[in-house]
Enzyme design. Sequence first.
Site, mmCIF file in Angstrom:
data_model
loop_
_atom_site.group_PDB
_atom_site.id
_atom_site.type_symbol
_atom_site.label_atom_id
_atom_site.label_comp_id
_atom_site.label_asym_id
_atom_site.label_seq_id
_atom_site.Cartn_x
_atom_site.Cartn_y
_atom_site.Cartn_z
ATOM 1 N N GLU A 116 8.715 0.084 5.680
ATOM 2 C CA GLU A 116 7.407 0.371 6.295
ATOM 3 C C GLU A 116 7.466 0.677 7.811
ATOM 4 O OE1 GLU A 116 4.819 -3.020 5.537
ATOM 5 O OE2 GLU A 116 5.110 -2.848 3.327
ATOM 6 N N GLU A 183 -0.573 4.498 2.949
ATOM 7 C CA GLU A 183 -1.604 3.496 2.263
ATOM 8 C C GLU A 183 -2.582 3.058 3.339
ATOM 9 O OE1 GLU A 183 0.768 -0.224 0.969
ATOM 10 O OE2 GLU A 183 -1.209 -1.049 0.681
HETATM 11 O O1 KIV Z 1 5.037 -3.051 -2.796
HETATM 12 C C1 KIV Z 1 4.106 -2.106 -3.157
HETATM 13 O O2 KIV Z 1 3.745 -2.294 -4.052
HETATM 14 C C2 KIV Z 1 4.040 -1.008 -2.403
HETATM 15 C C3 KIV Z 1 3.210 0.076 -2.648
HETATM 16 C C4 KIV Z 1 2.187 -0.087 -3.702
HETATM 17 C C5 KIV Z 1 2.859 1.266 -2.155
HETATM 18 O O3 KIV Z 1 4.476 -1.045 -1.335
#
Ligand code: KIV
Length: 276
Positions: A116, A183
């Site tokens: 991220e 997201e």
């Molecule tokens: O951890 C997760 O499930 C995610 C997504 C759904 C993109 O990062």
Amino acid sequence: MKKINLDFLENQKDNNLPFVAVTAYDFTSASIVDGAGIPILLVGDSAAMVMFGYDSTIPITMDEMLFVVSSVTRGTKHSLVIADMPFLSYQQSIEAAIINAGRFIKSAGAHCVKLEGGKEMCPQIKGICNSGIPVIGHIGLTPQSLHKLSGYKVQGKSEVSAKKLYHDALAVEKAGASAIVLEGIPEELARFITEKVNIPTIGIGAGRYCDGQIQVFHDLLGLYDAFSPKHAIKYVELKKTIHNALIAYKNDVELKKFPDKNHSSHIDIEVIKNIE
Ligand code: KIV
């Protein structure tokens, strides 16, 4: 079914063909997702909540993620497996990021990693890519920054924050990412970013115009009801189905209906008589 690699993502974007990704967290769910022909399988740090019962993605550790990723890769034959790097496994330094990304590839069998962050994480993205490990970026509503974002809120709604996310996407692409998860951002912004970057975008709560879509296994199948995000869609109510199946089993045992003759093995009764 052939084995999916990163060329698949590029090809889908080039030909304007949407693709799908689903999360998985164990051998059995991974083999179901893989067997359904889902090309991308993300071992998300959402495992923190749906597998380990934490209340956010923040507490999950490298060791817990390695355990989960290994069981998923053992259940996967065709899908591309992305391992999610947990909170504080890459933020401290480029070196830490490379070491931890390497553990997912070398000992857990993942094909690439996801982390991220935008511009501020580009040195880590570059470092991991330069080590020969493909990286998927993730911007917008980044759950590991839950406290910094003051909750799970849609990002990029103002001109300033939309511009920042656009520049983050460009930077993540320039740093070498193979794709980028968008997201929790408005679909107009997701569309704009998708048109401006050459790498595929994978949306979750980012509307209709991303190159691909990703959803959480437990949300899709109605297995987790502690929290249901607006973007999630339930194709089946598995929690209810499982609940009813377990009650039926309990009733059968209590009413002495199970096991029956057909679920038991047998020997000649004379053998039993002779053992006294
Ligand atoms: O951890 C997760 O499930 C995610 C997504 C759904 C993109 O990062």
